[in-house]
Design an enzyme around this catalytic site. Structure first.
Site, PDB file in Angstrom:
ATOM      1  N   PHE A   1      59.203  21.682 -16.406  1.00 26.10           N
ATOM      2  CA  PHE A   1      58.476  22.470 -16.025  1.00 26.10           C
ATOM      3  C   PHE A   1      58.353  23.612 -16.734  1.00 26.10           C
ATOM      4  CE2 PHE A   1      59.791  27.144 -14.511  1.00 26.10           C
ATOM      5  CZ  PHE A   1      58.592  27.223 -13.435  1.00 26.10           C
ATOM      6  N   THR A   2      56.623  24.649 -16.658  1.00 23.08           N
ATOM      7  CA  THR A   2      56.438  25.227 -17.213  1.00 23.08           C
ATOM      8  C   THR A   2      55.760  26.666 -16.256  1.00 23.08           C
ATOM      9  OG1 THR A   2      55.155  23.875 -18.840  1.00 23.08           O
ATOM     10  CG2 THR A   2      54.259  26.521 -18.888  1.00 23.08           C
TER      11      THR A   2
ATOM     12  N   MET B   1      62.474  22.733 -19.614  1.00 22.94           N
ATOM     13  CA  MET B   1      61.792  24.740 -19.292  1.00 22.94           C
ATOM     14  C   MET B   1      61.260  25.371 -19.924  1.00 22.94           C
ATOM     15  SD  MET B   1      63.318  25.615 -16.049  1.00 22.94           S
ATOM     16  CE  MET B   1      62.407  24.341 -15.666  1.00 22.94           C
ATOM     17  N   GLU B   2      60.413  25.154 -20.012  1.00 24.49           N
ATOM     18  CA  GLU B   2      59.344  26.332 -20.459  1.00 24.49           C
ATOM     19  C   GLU B   2      59.189  27.457 -19.709  1.00 24.49           C
ATOM     20  OE1 GLU B   2      55.989  24.814 -23.124  1.00 24.49           O
ATOM     21  OE2 GLU B   2      56.067  22.722 -21.646  1.00 24.49           O
ATOM     22  N   LEU B   3      59.961  28.508 -20.038  1.00 21.54           N
ATOM     23  CA  LEU B   3      59.251  29.676 -19.652  1.00 21.54           C
ATOM     24  C   LEU B   3      58.956  31.215 -19.643  1.00 21.54           C
ATOM     25  CD1 LEU B   3      62.724  29.146 -17.582  1.00 21.54           C
ATOM     26  CD2 LEU B   3      61.497  28.524 -17.447  1.00 21.54           C
TER      27      LEU B   3
END
Length: 495
Positions: A215-216, A238-240
């Site tokens: 997920f980004t 998780m790319e937040l």
């Protein structure tokens, strides 16, 4: 193979620059997402069985298809999210570099290799390899709709997985375009499929039984994705969000630092998770630096045509940007360029704020617009303290001729670039990801390949050991030998 047959419900994609409808796409239901993932399971087995060399050949061919259609793809990006064509072309160039690296290095990183068994298990042959999950779900963002999703998609494919991608509802056409080009080089099986829709479609993908979700997106959405994945213990990458800072030391090249800050803060209309949002400047050069920064930023304008930055893609982000600017000004900050009154529809002109309190939302929360806060600090210790005080930890930039490495090593972030903005993200062999509210896990480089696999360890007994350890027939003599070995190997005192 790019998606299921269109359901009855659809949504329109509207150009943020013109307001015109540029596409209409289906809203896939949970049942349709489940069916897509089920089709991907067999495709993943087939794709994995091709082996590293054949997968690399197919991925190289896909890269060629992307490059041959790059002008069309750039125009599609421009239409859907407003990015200037030149920036879209740059994004594509960066993406294919990473795709090439993944294809060429997957075998070396993930393939079987021998491991030393150690003295107590010297009769064992040990092998370690990294195997694909089978199907990986990718939920992509709209701000870099080619480069960022491909950081997960291409590495997951190179590792031997099938992929089901849910692109952002703002840029679904880009996802379909990439999948159609992939189908040209992999026509046999639905190895890369696209599902489209809103948040419910993404949640359905999280609950569909994929091996992993990449997920980004924003930190807030990331928490919801994690909650959905937790129901089935589906692992996540998780790319937040970020609130990256640029530090300017007393010995920095001020012209280079100013140019980096303007590009880092204003390019893509500030809609970059790795974008510069805070600048901390040594007091000795602060008064010289700020005019250089303003002078460069004055030449950057948001608009259409030849404008250097485009519109803010999400209409709801305008209110956030306005609030951050107005809150800072109300608390004593000064706008040395721009301000809330330069917001016109979805076009936000560059804004530079000084004297902003450190607890203002313009400093503590992600703005995601073409704004910068610039703060005077007494020394680099204060700069580092302020940079690390935030909850985000994605990237960072340091400008210093002599002390760059010493400063960078003290910054809490997934990566730091010295004397160049975000260079680490452009280098395919380096991992990209954050800590804290910026997420966990890595894309790119060897770490990015391993993210989409699980470690598989195998041992084979070559001959019976004279020291039979895992048996009830083990006697005192064996225990005494093991004790002596452990004493010799590990009992020495370190001076």
């Amino acid at each position: 193979m790019t998606s299921l047959d269109a359901p009855s419900v659809s949504f329109d994609v509207v150009s943020p620059a013109t307001g015109a409808v540029v596409g209409s796409y289906p809203i896939h239901t949970a049942a349709e997402v489940d069916a897509t993932v089920e089709a991907a399971r067999g495709a993943g087995q087939w794709w994995s069985a091709l082996g590293f060399a054949e997968r690399a050949r197919r991925l190289d061919a896909w890269r060629g298809e992307i490059v041959s259609g790059r002008v069309e793809l750039a125009h599609l990006m421009h239409e859907e999210m407003g990015k200037p064509l030149s920036d879209a072309a740059l994004e594509i160039a960066m993406a294919v570099e990473h795709l090439a690296w993944a294809a060429r290095n997957a075998r070396k990183v993930l393939g079987p290799r021998s491991v030393n068994p150690g003295l107590l298990a010297f009769n064992q042959e040990c092998t370690l390899e990294y195997r694909p999950f089978g199907v990986v779900g990718v939920i992509g963002p709209w701000n870099y709709p080619v480069f960022t999703p491909l950081g997960s998609i291409s590495f997951a494919l190179a590792a031997g997985n099938a992929v089901v991608c849910k692109p952002s509802e703002y840029t679904p056409g880009v996802g379909h375009w990439l999948a159609r080009r992939f189908d040209l080089v992999v026509p046999e099986q639905p190895v890369l499929q696209i599902v489209t829709g809103m948040g419910d479609t993404g949640a359905a993908l999280c609950r569909s039984g994929v091996g992993k979700i990449g997920f980004t997106g924003s930190t807030a959405t990331g928490r919801r994705v994690m909650a959905a994945c937790a129901e089935s213990l589906t692992p996540v990458l998780m790319e937040l969000g970020g609130k990256d800072a640029l530090i300017v030391d007393a010995d920095a090249d001020l012209d280079a630092a100013a140019a980096a800050a303007v590009w880092g803060g204003m390019s893509n209309a500030g809609q970059t998770c790795l974008g510069v949002e805070r600048v901390y400047v040594h007091t000795e050069v602060y008064d010289a630096f700020v005019p250089k920064l303003v002078s460069r930023a004055e030449n950057v304008h948001a608009g259409t045509g030849a404008a250097k930055i485009g519109p803010v893609t999400m209409p709801k982000q305008i209110a956030i940007i306005r609030h951050h600017i107005e809150d800072a000004l109300a608390r004593g900050a000064r706008a040395v360029l721009g301000g809330a009154d330069t917001i016109d529809g979805q076009f936000v002109q560059p804004t530079i704020l000084v004297d902003v309190p450190e607890d203002a939302v313009a400093v503590t929360e992600e703005t995601f617009g073409p704004t910068l806060t610039v703060t005077r600090v007494r020394d680099m210790d204060e700069a580092i303290e302020r940079v690390n005080a935030g909850t985000y930890g994605l990237g960072g930039t340091v400008f210093s001729r002599r002390n760059g490495r010493r400063i960078a090593d003290r910054i809490r972030s997934g990566a730091t670039s010295i004397n160049a903005y975000v260079a680490h993200a452009t280098i395919a062999g380096l991992p990209l990801g954050g800590v804290g509210d910026s997420g966990f896990g890595r894309v790119h480089g060897p770490d990015g390949l391993k993210e989409f696999t699980y470690a598989k360890a195998t041992t084979r007994q070559r001959f019976p050991s004279p020291l039979a350890l895992t048996t009830f027939t083990r006697g005192p003599a064996t225990d005494k030998i093991v004790d002596r070995l452990i004493t010799v190997l590990h009992g020495r005192k370190v001076s």
